[in-house]
Motif scaffolding. Structure first.
Motif, PDB file in Angstrom:
ATOM      1  N   LEU A  64       0.839  -1.193   0.000  1.00  0.00           N
ATOM      2  CA  LEU A  64       0.000   0.000   0.000  1.00  0.00           C
ATOM      3  C   LEU A  64       0.878   1.248   0.000  1.00  0.00           C
ATOM      4  O   LEU A  64       1.871   1.334   0.737  1.00  0.00           O
ATOM      5  CB  LEU A  64      -0.911   0.011   1.221  1.00  0.00           C
ATOM      6  CG  LEU A  64      -2.136  -0.923   1.184  1.00  0.00           C
ATOM      7  CD1 LEU A  64      -2.830  -0.922   2.534  1.00  0.00           C
ATOM      8  CD2 LEU A  64      -3.095  -0.495   0.101  1.00  0.00           C
ATOM      9  N   SER A  84      -0.409   4.201   0.807  1.00  0.00           N
ATOM     10  CA  SER A  84      -0.963   5.084   1.848  1.00  0.00           C
ATOM     11  C   SER A  84      -1.901   4.263   2.721  1.00  0.00           C
ATOM     12  O   SER A  84      -2.364   3.182   2.334  1.00  0.00           O
ATOM     13  CB  SER A  84      -1.715   6.269   1.229  1.00  0.00           C
ATOM     14  OG  SER A  84      -2.798   5.803   0.433  1.00  0.00           O
ATOM     15  N   VAL A 127      -5.228   3.117   4.465  1.00  0.00           N
ATOM     16  CA  VAL A 127      -6.647   3.090   4.076  1.00  0.00           C
ATOM     17  C   VAL A 127      -7.475   3.495   5.284  1.00  0.00           C
ATOM     18  O   VAL A 127      -7.506   2.791   6.289  1.00  0.00           O
ATOM     19  CB  VAL A 127      -7.066   1.695   3.576  1.00  0.00           C
ATOM     20  CG1 VAL A 127      -8.518   1.709   3.143  1.00  0.00           C
ATOM     21  CG2 VAL A 127      -6.169   1.241   2.445  1.00  0.00           C
ATOM     22  N   ALA A 172      -7.697   1.474  -3.024  1.00  0.00           N
ATOM     23  CA  ALA A 172      -6.450   2.090  -2.548  1.00  0.00           C
ATOM     24  C   ALA A 172      -5.353   1.811  -3.566  1.00  0.00           C
ATOM     25  O   ALA A 172      -5.375   0.808  -4.283  1.00  0.00           O
ATOM     26  CB  ALA A 172      -6.071   1.550  -1.176  1.00  0.00           C
ATOM     27  N   GLN A 173      -4.356   2.703  -3.591  1.00  0.00           N
ATOM     28  CA  GLN A 173      -3.261   2.544  -4.542  1.00  0.00           C
ATOM     29  C   GLN A 173      -2.217   1.582  -3.978  1.00  0.00           C
ATOM     30  O   GLN A 173      -1.843   1.671  -2.808  1.00  0.00           O
ATOM     31  CB  GLN A 173      -2.608   3.886  -4.870  1.00  0.00           C
ATOM     32  CG  GLN A 173      -1.626   3.818  -6.033  1.00  0.00           C
ATOM     33  CD  GLN A 173      -1.070   5.174  -6.389  1.00  0.00           C
ATOM     34  OE1 GLN A 173      -0.549   5.883  -5.526  1.00  0.00           O
ATOM     35  NE2 GLN A 173      -1.173   5.543  -7.657  1.00  0.00           N
ATOM     36  N   THR A 185      -4.737   0.173  -8.619  1.00  0.00           N
ATOM     37  CA  THR A 185      -5.751   0.356  -7.580  1.00  0.00           C
ATOM     38  C   THR A 185      -6.399  -0.983  -7.266  1.00  0.00           C
ATOM     39  O   THR A 185      -6.826  -1.704  -8.170  1.00  0.00           O
ATOM     40  CB  THR A 185      -6.830   1.356  -8.028  1.00  0.00           C
ATOM     41  OG1 THR A 185      -6.199   2.599  -8.355  1.00  0.00           O
ATOM     42  CG2 THR A 185      -7.840   1.588  -6.927  1.00  0.00           C
ATOM     43  N   LYS A 188      -0.143   2.023   5.741  1.00  0.00           N
ATOM     44  CA  LYS A 188       0.764   2.219   4.614  1.00  0.00           C
ATOM     45  C   LYS A 188       1.936   1.246   4.696  1.00  0.00           C
ATOM     46  O   LYS A 188       2.488   1.013   5.771  1.00  0.00           O
ATOM     47  CB  LYS A 188       1.276   3.667   4.618  1.00  0.00           C
ATOM     48  CG  LYS A 188       2.277   3.969   3.526  1.00  0.00           C
ATOM     49  CD  LYS A 188       2.759   5.403   3.629  1.00  0.00           C
ATOM     50  CE  LYS A 188       3.808   5.701   2.569  1.00  0.00           C
ATOM     51  NZ  LYS A 188       4.293   7.113   2.650  1.00  0.00           N
TER      52      LYS A 188
END
Length: 200
Positions: free
Chosen positions: A83, A85, A87, A97-98, A112, A121
């Motif tokens: 991840l 960042s 969530v 989420a990216q 994504t 993260k």
């Protein structure tokens, strides 16, 4: 007095219809015979056509689904991504989420994916990707193909049964209309005679 000429001669009485041709029924109309034969045809259709249609449609759908299963299994594979960042959220629904991962050629890719809320993260997640690095869903399974086959086969069977019932109802309606029309026509001929008997 000889019993030969007596109206009370011994022996079993003759049954009604002994002199009528075999299979003849003076009370059966042409519409009754048509209805009987059409009912027999529908029974044959239900007994033979329904299983054949359901089996053929179900097998065709299963084979088509299995081709999709094999194609997706060859096209998709899982990778471990991280991840980029945290969530946010505390509910149960996954959120987009990216994520970032490195493919087999050493190229860093991003995409994504749906991740549980509260995942921090840098956490690792398993995602499905295509050969060109696009994040996608998991490939279809043989269970999906089997379910698809059964559903399509069941729909085909229901269609044959529903079509047969509709055909039966339509034929009955047409025949009943002809019967009522014939009864009305015959009553127009008989009614004056009945009326005359009660007005003498």
């Amino acid at each position: 007095m000889s019993a030969r000429g007596s109206p009370h001669a011994s022996g079993p009485p003759s049954r009604r219809g002994d002199h009528a041709p075999k299979g003849a029924d003076s009370l059966r109309r042409t519409s009754d015979r048509c209805e009987c034969w059409f009912r027999r045809v529908l029974v044959v259709v239900l007994l033979l056509g329904l299983p054949a249609a359901a089996g053929s449609a179900g097998l065709t759908a299963y084979e088509a689904s299995m081709r999709t299963v094999r194609a997706q299994a060859a096209e998709r594979h899982q990778v471990t991504a991280r991840l980029t960042s945290t969530v946010k959220g505390d509910d149960w629904a996954k959120r987009a989420a990216q994520v970032r991962w490195t493919d087999t050629n050493g190229v860093v890719r991003t995409g994504t994916a749906l991740v549980k809320p509260g995942t921090s993260k840098g956490a690792t997640v398993r995602v499905w990707v295509t050969r060109d690095g696009t994040v996608t869903g998991p490939p279809a399974s043989t269970l999906n193909a089997t379910t698809s086959g059964w559903m399509v086969g069941g729909m085909a069977a229901f269609g044959v049964a529903a079509g047969s019932c509709a055909a039966w109802a339509g034929v009955r309606r047409v025949l009943d209309r002809r019967r009522y029309a014939r009864w009305d026509a015959e009553w127009l001929l008989v009614e004056p005679q009945w009326s005359a008997r009660f007005h003498r």
